[in-house]
Design an enzyme around this catalytic site. Sequence first.
Site, mmCIF file in Angstrom:
data_model
loop_
_atom_site.group_PDB
_atom_site.id
_atom_site.type_symbol
_atom_site.label_atom_id
_atom_site.label_comp_id
_atom_site.label_asym_id
_atom_site.label_seq_id
_atom_site.Cartn_x
_atom_site.Cartn_y
_atom_site.Cartn_z
ATOM 1 N N ASP A 18 0.837 -1.206 0.000
ATOM 2 C CA ASP A 18 0.000 0.000 0.000
ATOM 3 C C ASP A 18 0.868 1.250 0.000
ATOM 4 O O ASP A 18 0.533 2.253 -0.658
ATOM 5 C CB ASP A 18 -0.909 -0.010 1.237
ATOM 6 C CG ASP A 18 -2.123 0.875 1.092
ATOM 7 O OD1 ASP A 18 -2.345 1.395 -0.020
ATOM 8 O OD2 ASP A 18 -2.857 1.041 2.072
ATOM 9 N N HIS A 209 -7.713 -0.308 8.939
ATOM 10 C CA HIS A 209 -6.716 0.207 7.999
ATOM 11 C C HIS A 209 -7.005 1.688 7.790
ATOM 12 O O HIS A 209 -7.974 2.050 7.133
ATOM 13 C CB HIS A 209 -6.880 -0.594 6.700
ATOM 14 C CG HIS A 209 -5.991 -0.214 5.577
ATOM 15 N ND1 HIS A 209 -4.951 -1.017 5.151
ATOM 16 C CD2 HIS A 209 -5.984 0.862 4.746
ATOM 17 C CE1 HIS A 209 -4.355 -0.449 4.107
ATOM 18 N NE2 HIS A 209 -4.971 0.683 3.849
ATOM 19 N N CYS A 242 -3.486 5.934 -2.027
ATOM 20 C CA CYS A 242 -4.047 5.058 -3.064
ATOM 21 C C CYS A 242 -4.068 5.773 -4.410
ATOM 22 O O CYS A 242 -4.587 6.883 -4.518
ATOM 23 C CB CYS A 242 -5.465 4.633 -2.691
ATOM 24 S SG CYS A 242 -6.222 3.624 -3.978
ATOM 25 N N ASN A 251 -0.555 5.634 4.744
ATOM 26 C CA ASN A 251 -1.066 4.908 5.910
ATOM 27 C C ASN A 251 -0.564 5.568 7.180
ATOM 28 O O ASN A 251 0.438 6.281 7.174
ATOM 29 C CB ASN A 251 -0.528 3.462 5.900
ATOM 30 C CG ASN A 251 -0.937 2.693 4.674
ATOM 31 O OD1 ASN A 251 -0.193 2.627 3.705
ATOM 32 N ND2 ASN A 251 -2.120 2.136 4.708
HETATM 33 N N1 COA Z 1 -1.551 -9.987 -12.775
HETATM 34 C C1 COA Z 1 -0.914 -9.447 -13.838
HETATM 35 N N2 COA Z 1 -1.541 -9.023 -14.959
HETATM 36 C C2 COA Z 1 -2.872 -9.179 -15.008
HETATM 37 C C3 COA Z 1 -3.590 -9.745 -13.936
HETATM 38 C C4 COA Z 1 -2.876 -10.151 -12.790
HETATM 39 N N3 COA Z 1 -3.482 -10.652 -11.723
HETATM 40 N N4 COA Z 1 -4.889 -9.753 -14.275
HETATM 41 C C5 COA Z 1 -4.989 -9.236 -15.510
HETATM 42 N N5 COA Z 1 -3.764 -8.890 -15.951
HETATM 43 C C6 COA Z 1 -3.414 -8.250 -17.246
HETATM 44 C C7 COA Z 1 -3.988 -8.970 -18.431
HETATM 45 O O1 COA Z 1 -3.127 -9.963 -18.880
HETATM 46 C C8 COA Z 1 -4.121 -7.852 -19.427
HETATM 47 O O2 COA Z 1 -2.845 -7.577 -19.967
HETATM 48 P P1 COA Z 1 -2.666 -7.097 -21.503
HETATM 49 O O3 COA Z 1 -3.389 -5.782 -21.596
HETATM 50 O O4 COA Z 1 -1.184 -6.979 -21.653
HETATM 51 O O5 COA Z 1 -3.299 -8.172 -22.320
HETATM 52 C C9 COA Z 1 -4.496 -6.668 -18.571
HETATM 53 O O6 COA Z 1 -4.013 -6.963 -17.275
HETATM 54 C C10 COA Z 1 -5.998 -6.444 -18.531
HETATM 55 O O7 COA Z 1 -6.622 -7.681 -18.192
HETATM 56 P P2 COA Z 1 -8.183 -7.787 -17.867
HETATM 57 O O8 COA Z 1 -8.468 -9.167 -17.440
HETATM 58 O O9 COA Z 1 -8.967 -7.217 -19.038
HETATM 59 O O10 COA Z 1 -8.328 -6.883 -16.611
HETATM 60 P P3 COA Z 1 -8.951 -5.434 -16.465
HETATM 61 O O11 COA Z 1 -8.416 -4.466 -17.450
HETATM 62 O O12 COA Z 1 -10.422 -5.598 -16.371
HETATM 63 O O13 COA Z 1 -8.353 -5.039 -15.033
HETATM 64 C C11 COA Z 1 -7.515 -5.862 -12.903
HETATM 65 C C12 COA Z 1 -8.682 -5.786 -13.879
HETATM 66 C C13 COA Z 1 -8.102 -6.295 -11.589
HETATM 67 C C14 COA Z 1 -6.502 -6.852 -13.423
HETATM 68 C C15 COA Z 1 -6.835 -4.468 -12.805
HETATM 69 O O14 COA Z 1 -7.818 -3.473 -12.685
HETATM 70 C C16 COA Z 1 -5.910 -4.396 -11.619
HETATM 71 O O15 COA Z 1 -4.866 -5.037 -11.585
HETATM 72 N N6 COA Z 1 -6.247 -3.596 -10.592
HETATM 73 C C17 COA Z 1 -5.460 -3.497 -9.392
HETATM 74 C C18 COA Z 1 -5.666 -2.182 -8.760
HETATM 75 C C19 COA Z 1 -4.860 -2.057 -7.495
HETATM 76 O O16 COA Z 1 -3.931 -2.785 -7.200
HETATM 77 N N7 COA Z 1 -5.221 -1.034 -6.724
HETATM 78 C C20 COA Z 1 -4.569 -0.719 -5.529
HETATM 79 C C21 COA Z 1 -4.977 -1.564 -4.376
HETATM 80 S S1 COA Z 1 -6.290 -0.859 -3.426
HETATM 81 ZN ZN ZN Z 2 -4.696 1.727 2.053
#
Ligand code: COA
Ligand code: ZN
Length: 303
Positions: A18, A209, A242, A251
């Site tokens: 985070d 948190h 964030c 945090n």
């Molecule tokens: N690890 C690595 N890459 C990932 C993944 C994972 N767990 N899940 C999806 N991807 C990649 C896919 O391979 C794709 O890559 P490409 O564009 O090179 O083909 C891309 O991410 C999009 O995949 P998709 O399944 O369409 O996901 P999305 O665009 O709907 O996004 C998440 C969904 C959840 C993967 C994305 O929004 C995310 O990682 N969010 C995390 C946010 C975060 O960490 N916030 C802070 C914490 S509070």
């Molecule tokens: Zn947080």
Amino acid sequence: MLEALPDRVRIVEVGPRDGLQGEAKHITTEQKLAYIGRLIESGLGDIEIGAFVSPKAVPQMADTLEVAARLPAAPGVRYLALVPNYRGLEHALEAGLKRIAIFTAASNTFCEKNIRMSIARSLDVYGEVVGAALTAGLSVRAYLSTCFECPYEGAVPKQRVVELTERLLELGADEVVISDTTGSAAPREVYETVGCCVGAVSAEKIALHFHDTYGTGMANVLAGLELGVRTFDASAGGIGGCPFAPGAAGNIATEDLVYMLDRMDIRTGVDIRKVVHAARLLADALGRTLPSRNFSRLNIQNV
Ligand code: COA
Ligand code: ZN
């Protein structure tokens, strides 16, 4: 009042995830491992080491697989990493992690922006992820973001937080982290929202948190302690914020939390000077001063 407080509290160090995800400057994998090494030396027993999320969404976490693969064996330390979907779980398994953290939100707009899923869809996805994780022998923590205020929708109804807390425990998480993503809550909202959650599911299943955007973080911890909560998240140095909650500060700082708990005779097993030693590495790597109060007070060499 004092008799009601616990004599021991568990601190979950979330800085490597985070904290770093909110920093514009990226630190190297070597620096992350050195920083985690110092966190371990400080006595912290739960350390969130990164996130198996899309590197496009959060580029600071792109090296989590390498970090996880090179973690030192540390008896008594539980490492965990954030997992947004099945693919993330596969990475956690590949890295040999024994604990994952899933994350959804109590407001739909934030949920969509953060993980590109509605709350309802995220619960479906996590149903599958948690089932597979438990079958593989992992344990699961569940974050519930924006439990007090959503940066896009405003105030969040406490009944929704209670319902989602219950749902996440039903899925198989062993604790739900009631998270103030924007750092805007004050103790009154903690008494109300967290009080309802504690009444519904018991305090042992709740972690808190807090971010410290408006300086209410430590007051919120005290409110949580009074409600019987025993687990609090923090990050050494108080870094972060964030990326999907503009304006949120870091945090609450681990060393500030340890300072307060030490003075209240509440044991944590964490050495404040060694937390500062870890934070110093961050200050050097990030090239900036840190927001924590105790960092500047204790930032002396040769700890
Ligand atoms: N690890 C690595 N890459 C990932 C993944 C994972 N767990 N899940 C999806 N991807 C990649 C896919 O391979 C794709 O890559 P490409 O564009 O090179 O083909 C891309 O991410 C999009 O995949 P998709 O399944 O369409 O996901 P999305 O665009 O709907 O996004 C998440 C969904 C959840 C993967 C994305 O929004 C995310 O990682 N969010 C995390 C946010 C975060 O960490 N916030 C802070 C914490 S509070
Ligand atoms: Zn947080």
